[in-house]
Structures are given as C-alpha cells and as structure tokens.
Design an enzyme around this catalytic site. Sequence first.
Site, PDB file in Angstrom:
ATOM      1  N   PRO A   2       0.826  -1.199   0.000  1.00  0.00           N
ATOM      2  CA  PRO A   2       0.000   0.000   0.000  1.00  0.00           C
ATOM      3  C   PRO A   2       0.865   1.255   0.000  1.00  0.00           C
ATOM      4  O   PRO A   2       1.844   1.349   0.747  1.00  0.00           O
ATOM      5  CB  PRO A   2      -0.794  -0.129   1.301  1.00  0.00           C
ATOM      6  CG  PRO A   2      -0.805  -1.593   1.594  1.00  0.00           C
ATOM      7  CD  PRO A   2       0.514  -2.105   1.110  1.00  0.00           C
ATOM      8  N   GLU A   3       0.507   2.213  -0.839  1.00  0.00           N
ATOM      9  CA  GLU A   3       1.220   3.487  -0.861  1.00  0.00           C
ATOM     10  C   GLU A   3       0.475   4.484   0.014  1.00  0.00           C
ATOM     11  O   GLU A   3      -0.562   4.164   0.604  1.00  0.00           O
ATOM     12  CB  GLU A   3       1.416   3.955  -2.301  1.00  0.00           C
ATOM     13  CG  GLU A   3       2.182   2.915  -3.111  1.00  0.00           C
ATOM     14  CD  GLU A   3       2.784   3.417  -4.419  1.00  0.00           C
ATOM     15  OE1 GLU A   3       3.101   4.608  -4.532  1.00  0.00           O
ATOM     16  OE2 GLU A   3       2.966   2.584  -5.342  1.00  0.00           O
TER      17      GLU A   3
END
Length: 324
Positions: A2-3
């Site tokens: 996840p960014e």
Amino acid sequence: MPEGHSVHRIARQFAANFVGSTVAVSSPQGRFAEGATRIDGHRMIDARAVGKQMFLEFDNDLWLRVHLGLYGAWDFAGDISVDPTIAAANGRMGQTNQRGTVLDSAGENSLHSIGAPRRTRLRMSESEKLEPEITEFPPEPIGQVRVRLLTDTAVADLRGPTACEVLDPAQVDAVIAKLGPDPIVDDGPEAENRFVTAVRKKGTPIGLLLMDQSVVSGIGNVYRAELLFRARQNPHTPGKQVSEETARALWRDWVRLLRIGVETGQMMTMDDLDDESYRKAMASRDDRHWVYKREGLPCRICGTHILLEEMAGRKLYWCPVDQA
C-alpha cells in the site's frame, strides 16, 4: 505494498467509525496478546497516517503503530460508513463517475441509495474491496488476525503487517522524526524545502530517493514511476544533479497526486482526460498510468517502448526517450 494514499484512507475509516468509542482489543492469533492488553478497554481518540505508517491514539496515552508492509491488510465490518468512492463501485474501485455526482452501478446516487452506516465488510490494503453484507456481528475472525479492534457497532481485523506495536508518545515522535514529509500532514513551504534539500544533497539516484521514506513519505513503486515520467526526469540522475526547479516540481506534483489518491481511492496519474477517458482510467489501470506496468508498450508521448529494469530490488518503469 500500500502506498501513502491507501494508509490515509484507512485512517479515515478509523476516524469515521472508531474514534470516540471504547475499543475492545484482542489478538485472535495470539502474537499480539501482550500489546492488546495495554490498550484494551480504552477509548480511541485519534487516527492519523504519516506516509505508509498509521497511528491510533488511545485515552491512556498509548498509541498503536501499524505498518502494513507487503502483505498487511485491514478488514472492517459492522455498521460502518462506506466511502462513496467504494460503495458506488461495489468495491471495484474506480468504476464510478468522480466528476460531480457519485453514481453506483445502476446509475443511482450512491450517497442516497447505499446509505451510511451499512452493515457490511470492507477490506483495505493496496486495493479496496467491498464484500457482501454480514449476517452476524461481530463476524468470526478470518485467517491469522494479529489484532482485533471491536466497538459496539464496528470491528477492524489486522492481518499480516510488517509492524504492529504499542508505543508511548515519545516513541511515536521518534518514529515520525525519521520519516520524510507527507503532503497530507504538511504541504507548506517548510515541507517542500525539506524535501528539496534532502534530494539535492545526495548522490543517490532520484529513482531511489523517491522511495526512501526518510526523504519523502508515502511514495511507492507506482507513484515513483509516474512522478518521474510526469517530470520527464531520468530515474538514474543523482539527486544532487536534479535541478531545484525539478525537485520542487516533483514535490508539488506529489502533493497533487496524493490528494487525488486519497479522495478517489485510485492512483490516477494522467491529466486532461475527457469524461469518457476519465471513466475508463478510473475503471482500469491499463488506462490510468503513463508508464507503470507498461513495459514493452509504446510510450503514450513518443512511441518508444517503455523499459522495465530492477533498481535496488524493485521494478522501475520509464521511457528512455522522454526521460533521457
């Protein structure tokens, strides 16, 4: 992994559904049992994200720090408020008209047809998935749940994180002090100057610096590739050779793209699309990015094949002509 936009969206879910409530904390898996007892039965008073890390504050002056890493995910269930950008697409993020009224798959306004809160299950990680409504509450834990946070109306289960620990305020401050600036936390001139200074004093390639969480928080593989292409910047250029103008442009573009990601749930990186092209891009990654995952395909600008190479163990996508 996840960014930054994903972690900020998860923090929003906690703010909407847990902050202000007393939380029963347990570790169904057992690996976090000791930490769980330290915050069990206390009221959650804050939820915030800095880059890829999330911090949940409790009223006994302790915090839960979570880093999802490559495999972590949160499952929310119960009478939870579902973000209309998720609900409108029935969990298939992006299949909705983000320009103006939010529509569901039947063309109805999701803010009215879906309603909130709703007894449902929502998985949040690198992507987001809305699952069928639950029939009992709380639902049984699924898989190896490291920590379960439970209120009278909502439950959040965490699986597979890189980090999950209880910290005191000084320890939280120490963790955050090691992180680069995050535009959602601070997009002012001081944060921009901090980023520019960090980049331009190093001989490390800019393609690595953008992934260094001590330089800037929240950027991962997708945003790294897209930001560099949008700036027409060669990823191999040492940071100290990147012009100040380009460094500032990279920061300001990150401010913009991160906010789009938080609001839409998508890493939308293409500009100036007509309404039909925008809907296609929101529905499919193939139409959403300039270079990411487009190795061997023609550059959207010059027609040269997009390259894929490995940089410090991560995949790097770039155009050898437009980013020469």
